[in-house]
Design a protein around this motif. Structure first.
Motif, PDB file in Angstrom:
ATOM      1  N   ASP A   1      69.749  20.315  50.629  1.00 54.74           N
ATOM      2  CA  ASP A   1      69.608  19.762  52.600  1.00 54.74           C
ATOM      3  C   ASP A   1      70.813  20.321  53.382  1.00 54.74           C
ATOM      4  O   ASP A   1      71.095  19.702  54.095  1.00 54.74           O
ATOM      5  CB  ASP A   1      69.377  18.267  52.676  1.00 54.74           C
ATOM      6  N   HIS A   2      71.659  20.782  52.256  1.00 51.00           N
ATOM      7  CA  HIS A   2      73.540  21.320  52.387  1.00 51.00           C
ATOM      8  C   HIS A   2      74.224  20.107  53.304  1.00 51.00           C
ATOM      9  O   HIS A   2      74.925  20.732  54.297  1.00 51.00           O
ATOM     10  CB  HIS A   2      72.895  22.255  53.903  1.00 51.00           C
ATOM     11  N   ARG A   3      73.736  18.411  52.636  1.00 54.13           N
ATOM     12  CA  ARG A   3      74.620  17.894  53.172  1.00 54.13           C
ATOM     13  C   ARG A   3      74.407  16.605  52.288  1.00 54.13           C
ATOM     14  O   ARG A   3      74.037  16.817  51.244  1.00 54.13           O
ATOM     15  CB  ARG A   3      74.476  16.890  54.211  1.00 54.13           C
ATOM     16  N   PHE A   4      75.674  15.722  52.563  1.00 60.50           N
ATOM     17  CA  PHE A   4      76.334  14.695  51.804  1.00 60.50           C
ATOM     18  C   PHE A   4      75.227  13.652  52.626  1.00 60.50           C
ATOM     19  O   PHE A   4      75.291  12.886  53.519  1.00 60.50           O
ATOM     20  CB  PHE A   4      77.056  14.164  51.666  1.00 60.50           C
ATOM     21  N   THR A   5      73.611  13.346  52.140  1.00 63.42           N
ATOM     22  CA  THR A   5      72.568  12.584  53.417  1.00 63.42           C
ATOM     23  C   THR A   5      73.002  11.154  53.621  1.00 63.42           C
ATOM     24  O   THR A   5      73.505  11.144  54.814  1.00 63.42           O
ATOM     25  CB  THR A   5      71.757  12.914  52.260  1.00 63.42           C
ATOM     26  N   ASN A   6      73.346  10.754  52.235  1.00 59.42           N
ATOM     27  CA  ASN A   6      73.991   9.531  52.631  1.00 59.42           C
ATOM     28  C   ASN A   6      74.942   8.984  53.744  1.00 59.42           C
ATOM     29  O   ASN A   6      74.572   8.026  54.482  1.00 59.42           O
ATOM     30  CB  ASN A   6      74.087   8.078  50.906  1.00 59.42           C
ATOM     31  N   VAL A   7      76.330   9.933  53.314  1.00 59.14           N
ATOM     32  CA  VAL A   7      77.303  10.017  54.386  1.00 59.14           C
ATOM     33  C   VAL A   7      76.710  10.297  55.870  1.00 59.14           C
ATOM     34  O   VAL A   7      76.882   9.977  56.606  1.00 59.14           O
ATOM     35  CB  VAL A   7      78.277  10.838  53.929  1.00 59.14           C
ATOM     36  N   GLN A   8      75.879  11.483  55.426  1.00 60.86           N
ATOM     37  CA  GLN A   8      75.557  11.438  56.850  1.00 60.86           C
ATOM     38  C   GLN A   8      74.499  10.527  57.905  1.00 60.86           C
ATOM     39  O   GLN A   8      74.723  10.879  59.413  1.00 60.86           O
ATOM     40  CB  GLN A   8      74.784  13.308  57.195  1.00 60.86           C
ATOM     41  N   ARG A   9      74.134  10.144  57.210  1.00 60.11           N
ATOM     42  CA  ARG A   9      72.928   8.986  57.610  1.00 60.11           C
ATOM     43  C   ARG A   9      74.072   8.037  58.508  1.00 60.11           C
ATOM     44  O   ARG A   9      73.731   7.389  59.293  1.00 60.11           O
ATOM     45  CB  ARG A   9      72.206   9.116  56.876  1.00 60.11           C
ATOM     46  N   GLN A  10      74.859   7.438  57.641  1.00 64.58           N
ATOM     47  CA  GLN A  10      75.341   6.475  58.305  1.00 64.58           C
ATOM     48  C   GLN A  10      76.344   6.759  58.858  1.00 64.58           C
ATOM     49  O   GLN A  10      77.200   6.139  60.378  1.00 64.58           O
ATOM     50  CB  GLN A  10      76.381   5.982  56.809  1.00 64.58           C
ATOM     51  N   GLN A  11      77.508   8.329  58.929  1.00 66.08           N
ATOM     52  CA  GLN A  11      77.700   8.406  59.804  1.00 66.08           C
ATOM     53  C   GLN A  11      76.782   8.551  61.813  1.00 66.08           C
ATOM     54  O   GLN A  11      77.070   8.066  62.491  1.00 66.08           O
ATOM     55  CB  GLN A  11      78.683   9.731  59.849  1.00 66.08           C
ATOM     56  N   LYS A  12      75.916   8.886  61.280  1.00 68.48           N
ATOM     57  CA  LYS A  12      75.137   8.647  62.773  1.00 68.48           C
ATOM     58  C   LYS A  12      74.654   7.623  62.906  1.00 68.48           C
ATOM     59  O   LYS A  12      74.459   6.988  64.203  1.00 68.48           O
ATOM     60  CB  LYS A  12      73.333  10.107  62.516  1.00 68.48           C
ATOM     61  N   GLU A  13      74.114   6.491  62.376  1.00 69.07           N
ATOM     62  CA  GLU A  13      73.816   5.436  62.935  1.00 69.07           C
ATOM     63  C   GLU A  13      75.175   4.610  62.774  1.00 69.07           C
ATOM     64  O   GLU A  13      74.592   3.408  63.840  1.00 69.07           O
ATOM     65  CB  GLU A  13      72.869   4.783  61.398  1.00 69.07           C
ATOM     66  N   TRP A  14      75.930   4.744  62.120  1.00 69.71           N
ATOM     67  CA  TRP A  14      76.998   3.967  62.433  1.00 69.71           C
ATOM     68  C   TRP A  14      77.943   3.747  63.640  1.00 69.71           C
ATOM     69  O   TRP A  14      79.290   3.259  63.706  1.00 69.71           O
ATOM     70  CB  TRP A  14      77.635   3.489  61.482  1.00 69.71           C
ATOM     71  N   PHE A  15      78.181   5.523  63.291  1.00 71.37           N
ATOM     72  CA  PHE A  15      79.327   5.921  64.247  1.00 71.37           C
ATOM     73  C   PHE A  15      79.080   6.890  65.752  1.00 71.37           C
ATOM     74  O   PHE A  15      79.871   7.875  65.784  1.00 71.37           O
ATOM     75  CB  PHE A  15      80.442   7.078  63.407  1.00 71.37           C
ATOM     76  N   ASP A  16      78.228   6.352  66.607  1.00 73.47           N
ATOM     77  CA  ASP A  16      77.730   7.274  67.705  1.00 73.47           C
ATOM     78  C   ASP A  16      77.378   9.261  67.059  1.00 73.47           C
ATOM     79  O   ASP A  16      78.007   9.478  68.096  1.00 73.47           O
ATOM     80  CB  ASP A  16      78.271   7.038  68.785  1.00 73.47           C
ATOM     81  N   GLY A  17      77.132   9.142  66.032  1.00 78.57           N
ATOM     82  CA  GLY A  17      75.964  10.615  65.820  1.00 78.57           C
ATOM     83  C   GLY A  17      77.879  10.912  65.401  1.00 78.57           C
ATOM     84  O   GLY A  17      77.662  12.602  65.291  1.00 78.57           O
ATOM     85  N   ARG A  18      78.992  10.739  65.574  1.00 79.15           N
ATOM     86  CA  ARG A  18      79.755  11.656  64.982  1.00 79.15           C
ATOM     87  C   ARG A  18      79.852  11.794  63.187  1.00 79.15           C
ATOM     88  O   ARG A  18      80.250  11.527  62.914  1.00 79.15           O
ATOM     89  CB  ARG A  18      81.343  10.723  65.133  1.00 79.15           C
ATOM     90  N   VAL A  19      80.040  12.970  63.176  1.00 83.46           N
ATOM     91  CA  VAL A  19      79.976  13.930  61.917  1.00 83.46           C
ATOM     92  C   VAL A  19      81.049  13.965  60.989  1.00 83.46           C
ATOM     93  O   VAL A  19      81.796  15.217  62.060  1.00 83.46           O
ATOM     94  CB  VAL A  19      78.425  14.791  61.959  1.00 83.46           C
ATOM     95  N   ILE A  20      81.496  14.129  60.306  1.00 86.16           N
ATOM     96  CA  ILE A  20      82.513  14.638  59.980  1.00 86.16           C
ATOM     97  C   ILE A  20      82.786  14.610  57.802  1.00 86.16           C
ATOM     98  O   ILE A  20      82.509  14.124  57.353  1.00 86.16           O
ATOM     99  CB  ILE A  20      83.705  13.967  60.161  1.00 86.16           C
ATOM    100  N   CYS A  21      82.628  16.157  57.560  1.00 88.28           N
ATOM    101  CA  CYS A  21      83.134  16.117  56.294  1.00 88.28           C
ATOM    102  C   CYS A  21      81.461  15.891  55.511  1.00 88.28           C
ATOM    103  O   CYS A  21      81.900  15.900  53.981  1.00 88.28           O
ATOM    104  CB  CYS A  21      83.684  15.325  55.605  1.00 88.28           C
ATOM    105  N   SER A  22      80.015  15.785  56.026  1.00 87.09           N
ATOM    106  CA  SER A  22      79.235  15.400  55.581  1.00 87.09           C
ATOM    107  C   SER A  22      77.970  17.265  54.888  1.00 87.09           C
ATOM    108  O   SER A  22      76.659  17.396  54.803  1.00 87.09           O
ATOM    109  CB  SER A  22      78.580  14.118  55.852  1.00 87.09           C
ATOM    110  N   ASP A  23      78.729  17.845  55.710  1.00 89.56           N
ATOM    111  CA  ASP A  23      77.657  18.640  55.865  1.00 89.56           C
ATOM    112  C   ASP A  23      78.634  20.011  54.722  1.00 89.56           C
ATOM    113  O   ASP A  23      79.824  20.388  54.598  1.00 89.56           O
ATOM    114  CB  ASP A  23      78.400  20.025  57.276  1.00 89.56           C
ATOM    115  N   LEU A  24      77.240  20.601  54.310  1.00 89.50           N
ATOM    116  CA  LEU A  24      77.658  21.416  52.470  1.00 89.50           C
ATOM    117  C   LEU A  24      77.951  22.834  52.879  1.00 89.50           C
ATOM    118  O   LEU A  24      76.588  23.082  53.207  1.00 89.50           O
ATOM    119  CB  LEU A  24      76.962  20.463  51.204  1.00 89.50           C
ATOM    120  N   HIS A  25      78.192  23.264  52.005  1.00 90.04           N
ATOM    121  CA  HIS A  25      77.741  25.014  52.354  1.00 90.04           C
ATOM    122  C   HIS A  25      77.865  25.338  50.474  1.00 90.04           C
ATOM    123  O   HIS A  25      78.796  25.042  49.568  1.00 90.04           O
ATOM    124  CB  HIS A  25      79.451  25.587  52.555  1.00 90.04           C
ATOM    125  N   ASN A  26      76.571  25.828  50.283  1.00 91.31           N
ATOM    126  CA  ASN A  26      75.727  26.005  49.661  1.00 91.31           C
ATOM    127  C   ASN A  26      75.786  27.147  48.523  1.00 91.31           C
ATOM    128  O   ASN A  26      75.636  28.185  49.740  1.00 91.31           O
ATOM    129  CB  ASN A  26      74.902  25.639  48.749  1.00 91.31           C
TER     130      ASN A  26
END
Length: 547
Positions: free
Chosen positions: A457-482
């Motif tokens: 899914d091109h992401r660290f899913t757990n990390v990105q879910r928490q970033q979106k839920e806990w930090f007002d959607g501020r996504v950092i370093c959780s999208d992946l180039h594969n």
């Protein structure tokens, strides 16, 4: 006595103790050890990896799936540190892994000269993730120290051990007497008074239950006998899965166990830390706890049980079963009640984590009943802890509480190496797979027919879910180039397949099982899988919580 090098003394001692497979990576301090393995010829299977972490992960997978000692060898310093993450996983999961490490020349140890791979107090460093460690300072000492390593591995609770030998000692020739295999292991007597006390608690219980972990892997028959006598459901989360077959009405997955925990009045916990039930679900005076463990540190950890029995789980459970029989105990069948609850829980899981369950249903259907499933720290892996049926012990391999992201692929290759007569499926996320993806080369070189499913899914899913839920959607370093994982597999000489839904995954698994070597199946995941946590992080359902 025979004249041999230190390296030969180690290998001959391993062979005397039944080791037939070593996972290793060569290097300067191991030259004479590898030469000794060469001289063993076909009597010793050597699988060399592309990174030291994989040697110990493969040994871990081999050990957890077979119950035998998994053996690895690495150079000292950074080599041993690279393997330490896997040794940490093996430590946490009570796996019998023997790590052999090289060492700088004996005359330079502790001098700080700056020799290649020098590290201060290597034994002290690795002691935190090993049960026992020892330096072998002369070829003649190798048989005794290797024998002690196996005694440590087979006595009480299994955990990794490490032996090391300086490179000049590996090269030294000396008279060596190879000792016979270690065959006697001290065992603890069963405390009958504690058994009697436990029996009295269980005879008064209206709704007893049993919780099992890896400490009950060799006590499946005894667990089943006690469960049937008590009509007690048996809950397992990760390592204990399959001790009671998932298709038996007395088998309870984690969410079913949570539901039962709220109303049980007696729990027999066998070889399990019992962490989440005690610290999240709670324990009060209405719940009588009986703990059975070979590790004395676990008996009173978190909270003090009503009865704590230190000993071999099979022997203790057999004594408890016999005492209840002697006392004339019997219980009415709970099959209807528990079967209905099992069906209810299954329906709830399919409602909340349906996408993961759909993929797991396909994997379970296509994997033979005696096949082995290896999870990963990924969305499908998490749901497998409670949603994937397992029919025998050691058929579901996990990283346990370490949650070692990236452990799965290399571990599964060790599982495959130890079970070439079985089918093995491993699931990964795109993030975790890249931790040890270089071991595709190892899989192809040794024709290990592992089937790996990468949910991409091109992401660290757990990390990105928490970033979106806990930090007002501020996504950092959780999208992946594969990479294109299918082309990547094919470039290594493995088979590559694509899937986009459960049915296409079914066809891909069937094609993969027809291959003689390893296969990669890339599943394109467009959307977030539903969060797996509602069936893992479940709320308190007793009056008090243990801390």
């Amino acid at each position: 006595m025979t004249t041999m090098t230190g390296g030969e003394a180690i290998i001959k001692s391993l062979r005397a103790n039944g080791v037939d497979t070593v996972f290793a990576l060569p290097g300067g301090q191991l030259d004479f050890l590898f030469d000794a393995m060469y001289k063993e010829g076909d009597d010793l299977r050597l699988i060399h990896t592309r990174h030291e972490q994989a040697t110990a992960y493969m040994a871990y997978g081999y050990a957890k799936s077979t119950g035998k000692v998994g053996t690895c060898a690495v150079v000292p310093g950074p080599g041993l540190l690279n393997a330490a993450g896997a040794l940490c996983t093996a430590w946490s999961n009570y796996a019998p892994v023997l790590c052999i490490s090289g060492q700088i020349p004996s005359t330079a140890i502790g001098k700080g000269y700056g020799d290649l791979h020098e590290i201060e107090d290597q034994i002290g460093m690795i002691s935190h993730v090993t049960k026992w460690s020892q330096s072998i300072d002369h070829p003649a000492y190798a048989p005794t120290h290797i024998g002690e390593a196996f005694k440590q591995l087979g006595t009480g609770y299994p955990r990794p051990v490490e032996v090391e030998m300086p490179m000049d000692i590996m090269a030294m020739e000396a008279e060596v007497d190879i000792l016979p295999a270690v065959s006697e292991y001290p065992s603890l007597p069963v405390d009958q008074s504690l058994v009697n006390e436990s029996a009295e608690i269980l005879k008064q219980a209206k709704k007893p239950m049993i919780v099992v972990g890896s400490g009950a892997l060799e006590a499946s028959a005894e667990v089943m006998a006690l469960a049937e006598l008590l009509q007690a459901p048996v809950m397992a989360c990760r390592s204990g899965k399959g001790i009671v077959s998932s298709d038996h009405y007395l088998s309870a997955n984690f969410p079913m166990g949570h539901r039962l925990w709220g109303e049980t009045d007696a729990v027999v916990a066998v070889g399990t830390r019992l962490n989440w039930p005690l610290t999240m679900w709670g324990k009060d005076d209405d719940l009588k706890l009986i703990r059975v463990d070979i590790d004395a540190k676990q008996i009173n950890r978190i909270c003090e049980p009503e009865v704590g029995i230190l000993g071999d789980s099979a022997k203790v459970l057999n004594a408890l079963h016999q005492q209840l029989i002697t006392d004339g105990f019997s219980a009415a069948s709970r099959e209807v009640e528990l079967s209905e609850l099992k069906a209810q829980i299954d329906g709830e899981m399919r409602e909340k984590v349906g996408p993961q369950m759909a993929y797991l249903d396909v994997i379970r259907k296509e994997l033979p009943d005696d096949g082995i499933f290896v999870d990963e720290v990924t969305q499908v892996g998490f749901v497998s802890w409670y949603g994937f049926p397992v029919y025998k012990p050691r058929q579901h391999i996990s990283a346990g509480y370490q949650g070692t992201l990236g452990y799965g692929y290399a571990t599964a290759l060790g599982v495959m190496a130890g079970n070439m007569d079985k089918k093995v499926i491993q699931v990964s996320g795109d993030g975790g797979f890249m931790f040890t993806c270089q071991e595709l080369a190892t899989a192809v070189q040794y024709q290990l027919p592992l089937v790996t499913i990468i949910f991409n899914d091109h992401r660290f899913t757990n990390v990105q879910r928490q970033q979106k839920e806990w930090f007002d959607g501020r996504v950092i370093c959780s999208d992946l180039h594969n990479p294109d994982f299918v082309k990547m597999a094919e470039s290594f000489g493995a088979a590559g397949f694509s899937a986009s839904d459960p049915e296409s995954l079914r066809q891909a698994i069937r094609s993969a099982f027809e291959q003689k070597g390893p296969s990669i199946i890339e599943v394109d995941v467009q959307e977030f899988f539903p969060a797996p946590w509602p069936f893992l992080m479940m709320p308190q359902n007793r009056k008090q919580v243990c801390k």
